[in-house]
Design an enzyme around this catalytic site. Structure first.
Site, PDB file in Angstrom:
ATOM      1  N   ARG A  16       0.825  -1.212   0.000  1.00 45.30           N
ATOM      2  CA  ARG A  16       0.000   0.000   0.000  1.00 45.30           C
ATOM      3  C   ARG A  16       0.862   1.267   0.000  1.00 45.30           C
ATOM      4  O   ARG A  16       0.981   1.957  -1.008  1.00 45.30           O
ATOM      5  CB  ARG A  16      -0.944  -0.026   1.222  1.00 45.30           C
ATOM      6  CG  ARG A  16      -2.068   0.982   1.173  1.00 45.30           C
ATOM      7  CD  ARG A  16      -1.691   2.416   1.469  1.00 45.30           C
ATOM      8  NE  ARG A  16      -1.083   2.619   2.795  1.00 45.30           N
ATOM      9  CZ  ARG A  16      -0.585   3.785   3.193  1.00 45.30           C
ATOM     10  NH1 ARG A  16      -0.607   4.840   2.394  1.00 45.30           N
ATOM     11  NH2 ARG A  16      -0.035   3.907   4.393  1.00 45.30           N
ATOM     12  N   ASP A  17       1.514   1.537   1.115  1.00 44.03           N
ATOM     13  CA  ASP A  17       2.259   2.803   1.206  1.00 44.03           C
ATOM     14  C   ASP A  17       3.394   2.813   0.192  1.00 44.03           C
ATOM     15  O   ASP A  17       3.739   3.853  -0.366  1.00 44.03           O
ATOM     16  CB  ASP A  17       2.823   2.965   2.623  1.00 44.03           C
ATOM     17  CG  ASP A  17       3.112   4.413   2.983  1.00 44.03           C
ATOM     18  OD1 ASP A  17       3.000   5.275   2.095  1.00 44.03           O
ATOM     19  OD2 ASP A  17       3.456   4.681   4.138  1.00 44.03           O
ATOM     20  N   HIS A 208       5.564   4.792  12.598  1.00 40.29           N
ATOM     21  CA  HIS A 208       5.619   4.662  11.130  1.00 40.29           C
ATOM     22  C   HIS A 208       6.649   5.688  10.658  1.00 40.29           C
ATOM     23  O   HIS A 208       6.383   6.894  10.676  1.00 40.29           O
ATOM     24  CB  HIS A 208       4.217   4.956  10.588  1.00 40.29           C
ATOM     25  CG  HIS A 208       4.086   4.978   9.098  1.00 40.29           C
ATOM     26  ND1 HIS A 208       3.305   4.079   8.398  1.00 40.29           N
ATOM     27  CD2 HIS A 208       4.602   5.792   8.159  1.00 40.29           C
ATOM     28  CE1 HIS A 208       3.347   4.353   7.106  1.00 40.29           C
ATOM     29  NE2 HIS A 208       4.151   5.392   6.931  1.00 40.29           N
ATOM     30  N   HIS A 210       9.485   7.174   7.929  1.00 46.91           N
ATOM     31  CA  HIS A 210      10.089   7.234   6.598  1.00 46.91           C
ATOM     32  C   HIS A 210      11.565   7.561   6.784  1.00 46.91           C
ATOM     33  O   HIS A 210      11.942   8.226   7.744  1.00 46.91           O
ATOM     34  CB  HIS A 210       9.377   8.287   5.736  1.00 46.91           C
ATOM     35  CG  HIS A 210       8.039   7.808   5.245  1.00 46.91           C
ATOM     36  ND1 HIS A 210       7.778   7.560   3.922  1.00 46.91           N
ATOM     37  CD2 HIS A 210       6.909   7.492   5.914  1.00 46.91           C
ATOM     38  CE1 HIS A 210       6.524   7.135   3.799  1.00 46.91           C
ATOM     39  NE2 HIS A 210       5.976   7.080   4.995  1.00 46.91           N
ATOM     40  N   CYS A 241       4.650   9.324  -0.017  1.00 49.21           N
ATOM     41  CA  CYS A 241       3.247   9.706  -0.027  1.00 49.21           C
ATOM     42  C   CYS A 241       3.048  10.673  -1.180  1.00 49.21           C
ATOM     43  O   CYS A 241       3.806  11.627  -1.320  1.00 49.21           O
ATOM     44  CB  CYS A 241       2.863  10.362   1.295  1.00 49.21           C
ATOM     45  SG  CYS A 241       1.194  11.026   1.270  1.00 49.21           S
ATOM     46  N   ASN A 250       9.322   4.407   3.049  1.00 51.52           N
ATOM     47  CA  ASN A 250       9.246   4.003   4.447  1.00 51.52           C
ATOM     48  C   ASN A 250      10.544   3.298   4.777  1.00 51.52           C
ATOM     49  O   ASN A 250      11.224   2.786   3.901  1.00 51.52           O
ATOM     50  CB  ASN A 250       8.123   2.966   4.627  1.00 51.52           C
ATOM     51  CG  ASN A 250       6.773   3.568   4.390  1.00 51.52           C
ATOM     52  OD1 ASN A 250       6.406   3.859   3.269  1.00 51.52           O
ATOM     53  ND2 ASN A 250       6.041   3.751   5.467  1.00 51.52           N
TER      54      ASN A 250
HETATM   55  P1  HMG Z   1     -12.912  14.721  -2.327  1.00 55.47           P
HETATM   56  O1  HMG Z   1     -12.656  15.054  -3.743  1.00 55.47           O
HETATM   57  O2  HMG Z   1     -13.013  15.823  -1.340  1.00 55.47           O
HETATM   58  O3  HMG Z   1     -14.134  13.716  -2.149  1.00 55.47           O
HETATM   59  O4  HMG Z   1     -11.738  13.750  -1.863  1.00 55.47           O
HETATM   60  P2  HMG Z   1     -15.644  13.828  -2.492  1.00 55.47           P
HETATM   61  O5  HMG Z   1     -16.383  13.171  -1.388  1.00 55.47           O
HETATM   62  O6  HMG Z   1     -16.012  15.239  -2.861  1.00 55.47           O
HETATM   63  O7  HMG Z   1     -15.767  12.912  -3.805  1.00 55.47           O
HETATM   64  C1  HMG Z   1     -15.142  13.261  -5.026  1.00 55.47           C
HETATM   65  C2  HMG Z   1     -15.128  12.044  -5.951  1.00 55.47           C
HETATM   66  O8  HMG Z   1     -14.361  10.999  -5.357  1.00 55.47           O
HETATM   67  C3  HMG Z   1     -16.518  11.462  -6.180  1.00 55.47           C
HETATM   68  O9  HMG Z   1     -16.495  10.862  -7.466  1.00 55.47           O
HETATM   69  C4  HMG Z   1     -16.581  10.351  -5.160  1.00 55.47           C
HETATM   70  O10 HMG Z   1     -17.495   9.343  -5.514  1.00 55.47           O
HETATM   71  C5  HMG Z   1     -15.162   9.842  -5.168  1.00 55.47           C
HETATM   72  P3  HMG Z   1     -17.093  11.622  -8.760  1.00 55.47           P
HETATM   73  O11 HMG Z   1     -18.511  11.913  -8.406  1.00 55.47           O
HETATM   74  O12 HMG Z   1     -16.274  12.895  -8.901  1.00 55.47           O
HETATM   75  O13 HMG Z   1     -16.890  10.640  -9.861  1.00 55.47           O
HETATM   76  N1  HMG Z   1     -14.768   9.195  -3.907  1.00 55.47           N
HETATM   77  C6  HMG Z   1     -14.264   7.968  -3.811  1.00 55.47           C
HETATM   78  N2  HMG Z   1     -13.988   7.012  -4.730  1.00 55.47           N
HETATM   79  C7  HMG Z   1     -13.481   5.855  -4.287  1.00 55.47           C
HETATM   80  N3  HMG Z   1     -13.234   5.584  -2.979  1.00 55.47           N
HETATM   81  C8  HMG Z   1     -13.501   6.502  -2.035  1.00 55.47           C
HETATM   82  C9  HMG Z   1     -14.039   7.747  -2.441  1.00 55.47           C
HETATM   83  N4  HMG Z   1     -14.409   8.850  -1.776  1.00 55.47           N
HETATM   84  C10 HMG Z   1     -14.866   9.719  -2.683  1.00 55.47           C
HETATM   85  N5  HMG Z   1     -13.244   6.230  -0.761  1.00 55.47           N
HETATM   86  C11 HMG Z   1     -10.961  11.917  -0.527  1.00 55.47           C
HETATM   87  C12 HMG Z   1     -11.698  13.251  -0.549  1.00 55.47           C
HETATM   88  C13 HMG Z   1     -10.659  11.591   0.910  1.00 55.47           C
HETATM   89  C14 HMG Z   1     -11.866  10.867  -1.153  1.00 55.47           C
HETATM   90  C15 HMG Z   1      -9.667  12.077  -1.364  1.00 55.47           C
HETATM   91  O14 HMG Z   1      -8.966  13.200  -0.907  1.00 55.47           O
HETATM   92  C16 HMG Z   1      -8.784  10.867  -1.292  1.00 55.47           C
HETATM   93  O15 HMG Z   1      -9.139   9.800  -1.775  1.00 55.47           O
HETATM   94  N6  HMG Z   1      -7.598  11.019  -0.672  1.00 55.47           N
HETATM   95  C17 HMG Z   1      -6.698   9.904  -0.500  1.00 55.47           C
HETATM   96  C18 HMG Z   1      -5.306  10.393  -0.399  1.00 55.47           C
HETATM   97  C19 HMG Z   1      -4.378   9.232  -0.132  1.00 55.47           C
HETATM   98  O16 HMG Z   1      -4.711   8.096  -0.322  1.00 55.47           O
HETATM   99  N7  HMG Z   1      -3.146   9.567   0.326  1.00 55.47           N
HETATM  100  C20 HMG Z   1      -2.171   8.573   0.618  1.00 55.47           C
HETATM  101  C21 HMG Z   1      -2.481   7.774   1.845  1.00 55.47           C
HETATM  102  S1  HMG Z   1      -2.048   8.608   3.374  1.00 55.47           S
HETATM  103  C22 HMG Z   1      -0.389   8.242   3.556  1.00 55.47           C
HETATM  104  O17 HMG Z   1       0.220   7.675   2.718  1.00 55.47           O
HETATM  105  C23 HMG Z   1       0.233   8.587   4.841  1.00 55.47           C
HETATM  106  C24 HMG Z   1       0.363   7.366   5.778  1.00 55.47           C
HETATM  107  O18 HMG Z   1       1.035   6.297   5.162  1.00 55.47           O
HETATM  108  C25 HMG Z   1       1.147   7.781   6.989  1.00 55.47           C
HETATM  109  C26 HMG Z   1       2.485   8.367   6.630  1.00 55.47           C
HETATM  110  O19 HMG Z   1       3.175   7.858   5.766  1.00 55.47           O
HETATM  111  O20 HMG Z   1       2.822   9.320   7.278  1.00 55.47           O
HETATM  112  C27 HMG Z   1      -1.016   6.900   6.230  1.00 55.47           C
HETATM  113 MG    MG Z   2       3.810   6.275   4.973  1.00 56.64          MG
END
Ligand code: HMG
Ligand code: MG
Length: 310
Positions: A16-17, A208, A210, A241, A250
């Protein structure tokens, strides 16, 4: 000084990450091939994928396919990221053991990563936690940018504790403190994790890290001194990320396992098989593993670290 834990659980976050950040598409088959090799290496906790918007993170668009293709092993727990109810509903259809809600210690990163404020994220997570619990699924909360933020800069332990408390209030079961950009150093890591320990028991706090600035192993050692015994790691040092520019991978699972085993701390993992898994996925990606331990062990085997696509 407190005795160090004799056993540590590593949550493998490479699928995933690690893979979420790849610029080139990685096929579902390759993702499943990696997970199969992680099984062979003894991984018992695997973060498989994310049920996020495919527009935001295209690499995770095949989340349901990956979950469906999993050759599940008994005794292995599979987790997935879910930012909202839409993600949770899709995730629950695939029966994960655990879901991860991911917030941030800073407003700026929360906006960039999940398009809402910290308060709004907690409002979104609350029904996710309730529905997950109803389905008998554990919820982990990740707090990104706990030791530094690409947009804000320094982050205080008070800011971390604020989000820890908010997550605790909505019933999140486990608190993962994340150094997303790898700028944390050992005393800062201890200060942040100590704030998590004020609200969560030792077994429900994890680190966690990096390795962007080469601090991850030192930070893990500092956390071991607090008794923390769960860490996220990523095979071959994959990752970053998409919303934290310049954040490299990571900490590599191979590097952490080498350190822990060297200290007499059990992980249940087989280092040689981890090196195999890391070399394989690195070959798929067309570059050598980032892990220093993997490179050293591959050199010792007389194998050049892979660079060509498999
Ligand atoms: P948004 O644009 O504000 O969401 O995004 P929305 O509710 O307005 O929806 C917009 C569109 O997205 C719609 O589709 C929804 O249906 C769709 P459209 O009508 O335009 O066709 N949608 C989805 N589709 C699939 N699955 C869903 C979903 N939700 C809405 N769950 C949202 C808000 C949170 C969805 C967006 O910002 C997002 O997906 N962000 C994810 C970012 C991400 O994955 N980042 C990486 C992970 S975090 C990380 O790596 C850090 C970590 O590892 C810790 C570290 O390393 O420090 C955890
Ligand atoms: Mg991470």
């Amino acid at each position: 000084m407190k005795a160090l834990p004799s056993q540590v659980t590593l949550v493998e976050v490479g699928p995933r990450d690690g893979l979420q950040n790849e610029a080139q598409p990685v096929s579902t088959e390759h993702k499943l091939g990696l997970i199969e090799r992680l099984h062979e290496a003894g991984c018992r906790e695997i973060e498989v994928t994310s049920f996020v918007s495919p527009k935001w993170v295209p690499q995770m668009a095949d989340a349901a396919d990956v979950m469906q293709g999993l050759q599940r092993r008994s005794g292995v727990r599979y987790s997935v990221l879910t930012p909202n109810l839409k993600g949770l509903e899709a995730a629950l259809r695939q029966q994960p053991h655990e879901v991860v809600v991911f917030g941030a210690a800073t407003e700026a990163f929360s906006q960039r990563n999940i398009n809402c404020s910290i308060a709004e994220s907690i409002e979104r997570f609350a029904p996710v936690v309730a529905a997950a619990h109803e389905a008998g699924v554990k919820v982990r909360g990740a707090i990104s940018c706990a030791l530094g933020c690409p947009y804000q800069g320094e982050v205080s332990a008070d800011e971390v504790e604020r989000v820890v408390r908010l997550m605790k209030d909505i019933g999140v079961d486990h608190c993962g403190v994340a150094d997303t950009i790898g700028t944390g150093t050992p005393r800062a890591a201890q200060a942040a994790l100590e704030r998590a320990l004020k609200h969560y028991p030792l077994a429900e706090v994890s680190g966690h890290f990096h390795d962007t600035y080469g601090q991850a192993l030192a930070n893990i050692l500092a956390c071991l001194e607090l008794g923390i015994a769960t860490f996220d790691t990523s095979i071959a040092g994959l990752g970053g990320c998409p919303y934290a520019k310049g954040a490299t991978g990571n900490v590599a699972t191979e590097d952490v396992v080498f350190m822990l085993h060297g200290m007499g701390i059990a992980t249940g993992l087989n280092l040689d098989r981890l090196v195999d898994a890391g070399a394989w996925i690195s070959g798929v990606l067309g570059r050598p593993p980032v892990s220093r331990v993997a490179r050293a062990l591959l050199a010792k085997r007389g194998v050049a670290a892979p660079v060509a696509a498999a």
